[in-house]
Design a protein around this motif. Structure first.
Motif, short mmCIF file in Angstrom:
data_model
loop_
_atom_site.label_atom_id
_atom_site.label_comp_id
_atom_site.label_asym_id
_atom_site.label_seq_id
_atom_site.Cartn_x
_atom_site.Cartn_y
_atom_site.Cartn_z
N CYS A 195 5.04 37.41 79.57
CA CYS A 195 4.44 36.62 79.43
C CYS A 195 2.79 37.61 78.47
O CYS A 195 2.80 38.83 79.12
CB CYS A 195 3.62 36.32 80.37
SG CYS A 195 2.72 34.74 80.20
N SER B 171 3.79 41.40 83.76
CA SER B 171 4.32 42.00 82.53
C SER B 171 3.52 43.33 81.16
O SER B 171 3.62 43.59 80.43
CB SER B 171 4.35 40.99 81.29
OG SER B 171 4.85 40.00 82.20
N LYS C 141 8.56 35.23 74.23
CA LYS C 141 7.75 35.10 74.47
C LYS C 141 7.24 34.47 75.58
O LYS C 141 7.51 32.90 75.25
CB LYS C 141 6.30 35.83 73.68
CG LYS C 141 4.75 35.60 74.72
CD LYS C 141 3.69 35.67 73.83
CE LYS C 141 3.68 35.14 72.75
NZ LYS C 141 2.84 35.36 72.07
N LYS C 142 7.75 33.91 77.23
CA LYS C 142 6.92 32.81 78.03
C LYS C 142 5.71 32.73 78.60
O LYS C 142 5.36 33.86 79.38
CB LYS C 142 8.02 32.81 78.74
CG LYS C 142 9.51 32.51 78.20
CD LYS C 142 10.51 32.42 79.29
CE LYS C 142 12.03 32.55 78.08
NZ LYS C 142 12.99 31.87 78.95
N ALA C 143 4.82 31.61 78.61
CA ALA C 143 3.96 31.66 79.66
C ALA C 143 3.65 31.30 80.20
O ALA C 143 4.89 30.99 81.41
CB ALA C 143 2.72 30.44 78.71
N LYS C 144 3.12 32.12 81.24
CA LYS C 144 2.88 31.95 82.76
C LYS C 144 4.09 32.88 83.33
O LYS C 144 4.95 31.25 84.60
CB LYS C 144 2.91 30.55 83.85
CG LYS C 144 1.42 30.39 82.99
CD LYS C 144 0.58 28.89 82.99
CE LYS C 144 -0.74 28.83 83.06
NZ LYS C 144 -0.77 27.33 83.25
N HIS C 145 4.43 33.19 83.23
CA HIS C 145 6.49 33.84 83.38
C HIS C 145 6.28 35.58 83.51
O HIS C 145 6.04 36.31 82.69
CB HIS C 145 7.23 33.74 82.18
CG HIS C 145 9.11 33.75 82.16
ND1 HIS C 145 9.30 34.73 82.24
CD2 HIS C 145 9.79 32.73 82.75
CE1 HIS C 145 10.54 34.68 82.53
NE2 HIS C 145 10.44 34.24 82.92
#
Length: 138
Positions: free
Chosen positions: A31, A37, A64-68
């Protein structure tokens, strides 16, 4: 009778003739926003290119993953998959984990059964007897 060399080597063992790395794909997900991250972001910017050049046989995917939280996943030739959470790690820690996945065996960890150790003798030295040992002069 003249000697001739073998034209082809037919083996099913890895490492005989050629070595094939069992790891075929490494997937990195992170993220941009989350603080967990930071190490992964620094690794991706500074060191991932060198790792990819040293290991052209491994496919590298970056998501890319949000809130991960950052996670590494390795896929192996036999179909097994291993994942490592790299939350709050330094770039050096991320580098160690990606190399660990690259070098890891694709086999599942096997548990060794707990069998008690049994022996014929009661002790390591055996059964004591007065007839063993030095003779006493009288």
């Amino acid at each position: 009778m003249p000697l001739s060399a073998i034209k082809t080597v037919a083996t099913a063992q890895n490492g005989v003739g050629a070595f094939i790395l069992p790891c075929k794909r490494i997937t990195l997900s992170y993220c941009d926003w989350a603080g967990s991250s930071r190490g992964m972001n620094a690794y991706l910017k500074n060191q991932l290119g060198a790792f990819a050049k040293r290991n052209p046989q491994i496919e590298i995917q970056v998501y890319k993953k949000a809130k991960h939280h950052p996670v590494m996943t390795a896929d192996y030739l036999n179909g097994h998959r291993k994942s490592i959470n790299v939350k709050n790690m330094t770039p050096e820690g991320v580098k160690e984990k990606i190399e660990l996945l690259r070098n890891a065996s694709p086999e599942e960890d096997k548990r060794v059964p707990n069998k008690p150790v049994t022996s014929i003798n009661e002790s390591v030295r055996g059964i004591w007897s007065p007839f063993h040992g030095a003779k006493i002069k009288i």
